[in-house]
Design an enzyme around this catalytic site. Structure first.
Site, PDB file in Angstrom:
ATOM      1  CE  LYS A 243      -3.978  -1.900   2.512  1.00 37.11           C
ATOM      2  NZ  LYS A 243      -5.006  -1.688   1.499  1.00 37.11           N
ATOM      3  NE  ARG A 317     -10.844  -9.600  -2.982  1.00 37.03           N
ATOM      4  CZ  ARG A 317     -11.206  -8.609  -3.787  1.00 37.03           C
ATOM      5  NH1 ARG A 317     -11.464  -8.838  -5.054  1.00 37.03           N
ATOM      6  NH2 ARG A 317     -11.310  -7.379  -3.326  1.00 37.03           N
TER       7      ARG A 317
HETATM    8  N1  BES Z   1      -8.231  -3.969   3.957  1.00 40.03           N
HETATM    9  C1  BES Z   1      -8.329  -3.452   2.662  1.00 40.03           C
HETATM   10  C2  BES Z   1      -9.613  -2.648   2.427  1.00 40.03           C
HETATM   11  C3  BES Z   1      -9.769  -1.375   3.223  1.00 40.03           C
HETATM   12  C4  BES Z   1      -9.284  -0.174   2.723  1.00 40.03           C
HETATM   13  C5  BES Z   1     -10.459  -1.358   4.397  1.00 40.03           C
HETATM   14  C6  BES Z   1      -9.474   1.002   3.424  1.00 40.03           C
HETATM   15  C7  BES Z   1     -10.648  -0.185   5.108  1.00 40.03           C
HETATM   16  C8  BES Z   1     -10.155   0.994   4.618  1.00 40.03           C
HETATM   17  C9  BES Z   1      -8.326  -4.580   1.642  1.00 40.03           C
HETATM   18  O1  BES Z   1      -7.590  -5.701   1.952  1.00 40.03           O
HETATM   19  C10 BES Z   1      -7.730  -4.042   0.371  1.00 40.03           C
HETATM   20  O2  BES Z   1      -6.601  -3.681   0.396  1.00 40.03           O
HETATM   21  N2  BES Z   1      -8.526  -4.007  -0.682  1.00 40.03           N
HETATM   22  C11 BES Z   1      -8.106  -3.509  -1.927  1.00 40.03           C
HETATM   23  C12 BES Z   1      -8.694  -4.385  -2.997  1.00 40.03           C
HETATM   24  C13 BES Z   1      -8.095  -4.208  -4.361  1.00 40.03           C
HETATM   25  C14 BES Z   1      -6.651  -4.628  -4.368  1.00 40.03           C
HETATM   26  C15 BES Z   1      -8.898  -5.036  -5.340  1.00 40.03           C
HETATM   27  C16 BES Z   1      -8.587  -2.063  -2.060  1.00 40.03           C
HETATM   28  O3  BES Z   1      -9.643  -1.719  -1.537  1.00 40.03           O
HETATM   29  O4  BES Z   1      -7.888  -1.278  -2.698  1.00 40.03           O
HETATM   30 ZN    ZN Z   2      -5.536  -5.507   1.400  1.00 40.67          ZN
END
Ligand code: BES
Ligand code: ZN
Ligand code: ZN
Length: 462
Positions: A243, A317
């Site tokens: 991230k 997931r």
């Molecule tokens: N834990 C995150 C989602 C999240 C983001 C929760 C901000 C709370 C606040 C999740 O694992 C994630 O990183 N999702 C990605 C999915 C993408 C790679 C398809 C996202 O939301 O960018």
């Molecule tokens: Zn994630």
């Protein structure tokens, strides 16, 4: 917990502040002749227009205002709470008061030095007037719910380094002591034996081993159980698909779904719900390292389906699919998974509702109504068949992200649906929007513990 007492007369001692709910906008503090403090809380110009949603905030405000005036003990006339137009049953009003007072009194202070005069928490509320037995019972039940919501918030707020999968599992065991909940913790060896490839691959980059937490409460005789599956990512760095910058913040809260599941099963037992409830929490830390799972890895999940990893940050997931597969052995009548799965859920609905996705329209309507009742608001997104091919893989059965740039929350849910097809009923709750509190809802910064109240209401209704 706040001590709640009932009295027939207003107390007169200096130490007890009086709280009065009054029409109007202003909230202010009076010093009465006998030096007793009186806090007048303005509840708006038209009290007869207060909605249930507004009442929930108002209840919390009583505690917040009392704390802001450093009052440890307040008294409140029950008549002030009598908003006839809302037609609340006494038990319902009691529960709303109990749970929201506890929620508003919570703050995460365990890492702060204790000030000389102590932290400001409200210690006692005296309710003046004639209280129904059902009302008193409601208050008690609400407070118990509040206690579990607050413990959930505490588990979430603890930094990732001190809330690893192992420690989360230990907390589950601790919380279940002296209850009718049986807790079983599966470690690396057992998880490997079960071939939970999704959970194993996410955990592979971390020095912290994964855990698979199982909670079983049997209060429903021979009835088929309701299974709750919660995302237990104790820190989500994104893995090798790291991230960027500030997106790493708050990712220690990525185990909110798991904490909610743990506390819900334990609370269901304490409330003696006539239900069989199973909680499953696949827990792992998602980290980048030489042993991490990589983009383009192909992972064989416990179900046998293979998944092409296109983004290691779509890890929720990957662990949930194994949780859903494990749920099959319970032959459940309903499966609910709860996960801070997508940032896209915040894009879709903002920060004031969790997103629900299900093919079961009746369940969807029911959840929306229970959301209003509980204060854990939810809003639906579609889970149409047309989306199903979005997550088909090129070299594997599935891919862990969708082909399009749009509808990320739906794509996440559709991925999970491929593992939930056999259940008689299934709903996915993306609680990423409600992971942290927002301004104006009279809750401390940090985790909200949602949707625990909603799940309890659902279990009560089913
Ligand atoms: N834990 C995150 C989602 C999240 C983001 C929760 C901000 C709370 C606040 C999740 O694992 C994630 O990183 N999702 C990605 C999915 C993408 C790679 C398809 C996202 O939301 O960018
Ligand atoms: Zn994630
Ligand atoms: Zn995540």
């Amino acid at each position: 917990m706040i001590k709640i007492t009932f009295a027939t007369q207003k107390p007169k001692d200096k130490k007890t502040g009086m709280v009065a709910l009054v029409p109007g906008q202003e909230t202010f503090l009076h010093l009465m002749p006998e030096e007793q403090k009186l806090v007048r809380i303005g509840i708006g110009a038209e009290p007869e227009k207060i909605t249930r949603r507004k009442l929930i905030n108002l209840i919390r405000r009583i505690v917040i205002v009392a704390k802001s005036h450093k009052l440890q003990k307040v008294a409140l006339d029950l008549k002030d709470l009598h908003l006839k137009h809302l037609k609340l049953e006494p038990g319902d009003l009691g529960e709303l008061l109990g749970v929201n007072w506890e929620m508003a009194n919570f703050d995460f202070v365990e890492y702060k030095a204790k000030p000389k005069e102590g932290f400001h928490f409200l210690e006692e509320i005296i309710l003046v007037g004639n209280a129904h037995a059902a009302f008193k019972k409601g208050v008690q039940k609400g407070q118990l719910m509040g206690e579990h919501i607050n413990n959930c918030r505490r588990l979430c707020n603890i930094p990732g380094g001190e809330m690893t999968p192992r420690l989360l599992a230990e907390e589950a065991k601790k919380a279940a002591r002296n209850t009718k909940v049986k807790v079983q913790i599966l470690g690396l060896k057992e998880i490997t034996k079960l071939k939970m490839g999704g959970l194993l691959s996410v955990a592979s980059g971390s020095v912290e081993e994964p855990r698979f937490i199982i909670l079983e409460y049997k209060g429903g005789g021979a009835q088929k159980p309701v299974v709750l599956v919660g995302k237990g990512i104790t820190f989500d760095s994104g893995g090798l698909s790291l991230k960027p910058g500030n997106s790493l913040l708050d990712m220690h809260l990525d185990m909110t779904g798991g904490a909610v599941v743990i506390e819900t099963v334990i609370l269901a037992a304490k409330l003696g719900l006539k239900q069989n409830v199973i909680g499953l929490v696949p827990a792992a830390e998602n980290m980048p390292s030489g042993s991490s799972y990589r983009p383009n890895d192909i992972v064989r999940t416990m179900s046998g389906l293979t998944v092409e990893v296109l983004n290691t940050d779509a890890e929720g997931r990957m662990v949930l699919c194994d949780g859903l597969t494990y749920a099959k052995r319970y032959n459940p009548r309903l499966v609910v998974d709860i996960a801070t799965l997508t940032g896209a859920a915040l894009v879709a609905v903002g920060k004031r509702a969790s997103v629900i996705l299900t093919k079961d329209e009746k369940l969807q309507t029911q959840l929306m109504a229970l959301g209003e009742e509980s204060g854990d608001y939810v809003w639906p997104l579609p889970l149409w068949e047309e989306f199903e091919d979005e997550v088909k893989g090129t070299f594997a059965d599935l891919a862990n992200i969708g082909k399009s740039r749009w509808g990320g929350t739906i794509e996440g849910a559709v991925f999970l649906y491929h593992f939930a097809k056999d259940f008689p009923a299934w709903v996915h709750i993306d609680n990423a929007p409600r992971m942290v509190a927002v301004e104006g809802e009279y809750l401390a910064k940090g985790a909200t513990g949602e949707p625990l109240r909603l799940l309890i209401k659902l279990l009560e209704a089913k």
